[in-house]
Write a protein that holds these residues in place. Structure first.
Motif, short mmCIF file in Angstrom:
data_model
loop_
_atom_site.label_atom_id
_atom_site.label_comp_id
_atom_site.label_asym_id
_atom_site.label_seq_id
_atom_site.Cartn_x
_atom_site.Cartn_y
_atom_site.Cartn_z
N ASN A 39 -7.12 -6.61 20.44
CA ASN A 39 -8.23 -5.72 20.67
C ASN A 39 -9.15 -4.90 19.66
O ASN A 39 -9.94 -4.28 19.62
N ALA A 40 -8.75 -5.73 18.51
CA ALA A 40 -9.67 -5.02 17.44
C ALA A 40 -10.84 -5.59 16.86
O ALA A 40 -10.88 -6.93 17.34
N GLN A 41 -11.93 -4.92 16.53
CA GLN A 41 -13.28 -5.22 16.08
C GLN A 41 -13.39 -4.72 14.58
O GLN A 41 -12.24 -4.15 14.26
N ALA A 42 -14.20 -5.37 13.86
CA ALA A 42 -14.27 -5.17 12.69
C ALA A 42 -14.25 -3.51 12.16
O ALA A 42 -13.58 -3.22 11.36
N THR A 43 -14.89 -2.71 13.07
CA THR A 43 -14.89 -1.11 13.02
C THR A 43 -13.37 -0.64 13.22
O THR A 43 -13.29 0.44 12.98
N ASP A 44 -12.61 -1.57 13.77
CA ASP A 44 -11.28 -0.94 13.99
C ASP A 44 -10.41 -1.26 13.02
O ASP A 44 -9.02 -0.99 12.84
N THR A 45 -10.96 -1.94 11.65
CA THR A 45 -9.99 -2.07 10.56
C THR A 45 -10.22 -1.02 9.62
O THR A 45 -11.41 -0.55 9.58
N VAL A 46 -9.11 -0.83 8.88
CA VAL A 46 -9.59 0.57 7.75
C VAL A 46 -8.78 0.11 6.48
O VAL A 46 -7.74 -0.62 6.49
N ILE A 47 -9.11 0.54 5.24
CA ILE A 47 -8.50 0.32 4.07
C ILE A 47 -7.75 1.44 3.76
O ILE A 47 -8.46 2.49 3.75
N SER A 48 -6.43 1.21 3.80
CA SER A 48 -5.61 2.43 3.50
C SER A 48 -4.44 1.96 2.37
O SER A 48 -4.31 0.94 2.26
N ARG A 49 -4.31 3.08 1.73
CA ARG A 49 -3.32 3.06 0.53
C ARG A 49 -1.59 3.25 1.07
O ARG A 49 -0.86 3.28 0.72
N ALA A 50 -1.82 3.57 2.65
CA ALA A 50 -0.60 4.01 3.03
C ALA A 50 0.54 2.98 3.12
O ALA A 50 1.65 3.12 3.58
N GLU A 51 0.09 1.99 3.13
CA GLU A 51 1.04 0.61 3.60
C GLU A 51 1.91 0.09 2.27
O GLU A 51 3.12 0.19 2.22
N SER A 52 1.27 0.21 1.10
CA SER A 52 1.96 -0.28 -0.22
C SER A 52 1.43 0.54 -1.41
O SER A 52 2.24 0.43 -2.36
N GLY A 53 0.78 1.45 -1.12
CA GLY A 53 0.16 2.22 -2.45
C GLY A 53 -1.04 1.51 -3.09
O GLY A 53 -1.65 2.34 -3.89
N LYS A 54 -1.24 0.38 -2.53
CA LYS A 54 -2.62 -0.16 -3.06
C LYS A 54 -3.54 -0.34 -1.62
O LYS A 54 -2.97 -0.57 -0.83
N PRO A 55 -4.79 -0.27 -2.08
CA PRO A 55 -5.74 -0.47 -0.89
C PRO A 55 -5.53 -1.73 -0.16
O PRO A 55 -5.29 -2.89 -0.52
N PHE A 56 -5.05 -1.46 1.21
CA PHE A 56 -4.77 -2.69 2.05
C PHE A 56 -5.43 -2.65 3.55
O PHE A 56 -5.38 -1.43 4.28
N ARG A 57 -6.36 -3.46 3.85
CA ARG A 57 -7.25 -3.30 5.12
C ARG A 57 -5.98 -3.88 6.23
O ARG A 57 -5.39 -4.87 6.08
N GLN A 58 -6.31 -2.85 7.12
CA GLN A 58 -5.28 -3.05 8.38
C GLN A 58 -6.11 -2.43 9.61
O GLN A 58 -7.15 -1.79 9.60
N THR A 59 -5.47 -2.84 10.84
CA THR A 59 -6.00 -2.17 11.87
C THR A 59 -5.74 -0.77 12.10
O THR A 59 -4.56 -0.08 11.50
N ARG A 60 -6.48 -0.01 12.42
CA ARG A 60 -6.60 1.41 12.39
C ARG A 60 -5.61 2.00 13.32
O ARG A 60 -5.60 1.26 14.56
#
Ligand SMILES: Cc1cc2nc3c(=O)[nH]c(=O)nc-3n(C[C@H](O)[C@H](O)[C@H](O)COP(=O)(O)O)c2cc1C
Length: 365
Positions: free
Chosen positions: A260-281
């Motif tokens: 169901n994701a489009q480009a705008t539904d992805t986000v870069i977050s450090r919550a996954e590993s501590g490093k910036p990681f693009r994932q679905t919001r």
């Protein structure tokens, strides 16, 4: 779309496909591309087995393996030692999420806690890869010159993923055979420079070392554009998530998030590993942005904090928190297809796009 690189590496099309699934890697290679197995979360003995499985599926055709080797990791694979360093406020935050979303405990440690990224583990992975018959070794984060040297001495092609010119300079100095210029659009760990801005800069620095473009390559038009930017091929991850071969590796919730994701539904977050990681919001990425949320910890300490809850979210199908690593190209993939079909489509569209660009320039293909 054949480039010089195809001849050099024994492939039919200059498409490198990254995946954490052996089935996808084998299918990319068997479709004429270069499959690359993401093995950074696998133990040495698993790597040995899985490389053998891929080899059995592809015969003499080439495939690669990717490791992530950051330079600041603990010496030992000792979870208890790292647990002592996790701040109380962070533990309370995770406890709060477990209560708010009714997340039961997992039956076993998660992918990020089954072992601790450490020198001990990295050394054993490197030894297993060096002794394996994998044709290529890619380094996702970090590019230690001694690892490049070792892999080259074993006859393996060496590759480094780079997100900025500084990383490329280090990788070239270490003597890698191939660079992957991975732009901001990419899924998983990613940097700040967009693919269009990054690729030509890296091509200009690389001299005779070929460059692959990565980050947002989702259609044949992207491949044509990458070649025009000076890359000799592309390196793709996101496109192979929505494939029949990858399906067994996704939970229902993860698949829904991706479908169901489009480009705008992805986000870069450090919550996954501590490093910036693009994932679905998801509620996972959003909770970490709220005013009371603590800042993510450094890597790999953050793994220790979140590894088990991330495993539990998948195991118990906690929908609001389910998410998956994906790049901005995810919007192109809204149904499951076999890898061979994804590859054929990329090649067909790429050839068409290249022919069209020749037409625009008045030349013949
Ligand atoms: C779910 C996911 C996990 C990834 N994990 C790794 C990894 O372990 N090592 C690595 O070098 N790259 C990893 N990547 C990045 C890919 O190697 C590749 O550079 C990226 O997917 C290219 O951009 P794209 O996602 O737009 O195709 C990952 C990508 C995704 C989508």
């Amino acid at each position: 779309m054949k480039t010089e690189l195809c001849e050099r590496f024994g492939i039919e099309v200059p498409i490198f496909g990254f995946s954490h699934a052996v089935e996808v890697v084998a299918a990319v290679t068997n479709a004429g591309g270069y499959g690359v197995y993401g093995a950074t979360r696998r133990l040495a003995e698993e790597i040995t087995d899985e490389v053998a499985q891929i080899r059995a599926a592809v015969g003499e055709r080439p495939f690669g393996l990717d490791l992530v080797i950051p330079n600041k990791v603990p010496e030992k694979n000792d979870r208890a030692e790292l647990e002592k360093l996790v701040p109380e406020a962070h533990r309370r935050f995770i406890d709060g999420l477990e209560t708010k979303y009714a997340v039961p405990k997992p039956s076993e440690p998660g992918m990020r806690t089954r072992f601790i990224r450490s020198e001990e583990i990295q050394d054993s992975q490197i030894a297993a890869v060096a002794e394996s018959d994998v044709n290529m070794v890619a380094l996702g984060i970090g590019c230690p010159p001694e690892v490049v040297k070792l892999m080259k001495s074993k006859g393996k092609t060496t590759v480094a993923l780079v997100g900025q010119e500084r990383h490329a300079a280090r990788a070239l100095e270490a003597g890698v055979d191939l660079l992957v210029a991975q732009g901001y659009d990419a899924g998983g760990h990613t940097g700040q420079v967009g693919t269009f801005s990054l690729v030509p800069r890296i091509v200009d620095m690389a001299g005779s070392v070929p460059v692959l473009a990565a980050g947002g390559v989702a259609t044949g038009r992207h491949i044509a554009a990458a070649l025009t930017l000076g890359a000799q091929g592309v390196w793709i991850g996101t496109a192979f998530l929505m494939t029949e071969e990858y399906r067994p590796h996704l939970s229902e919730g993860e698949m829904d998030a991706l479908l169901n994701a489009q480009a705008t539904d992805t986000v870069i977050s450090r919550a996954e590993s501590g490093k910036p990681f693009r994932q679905t919001r998801s509620a996972w990425s959003e909770e970490w942005t709220l005013p009371d949320a603590p800042a993510p910890l450094s890597h790999p300490l953050h793994d220790v904090l979140v590894g088990d809850i991330l495993g539990a979210i998948i195991e118990h199908d906690i929908r609001p928190l389910q998410h998956y690593g994906a790049g901005q190209g995810i919007g192109w993939f809204d149904r499951l297809r076999p890898v061979s079909e994804v590859m054929n489509t990329l090649v067909r569209e790429g050839d068409l796009a290249l022919a069209r660009s020749y037409q625009f320039s008045g030349e013949t293909a």
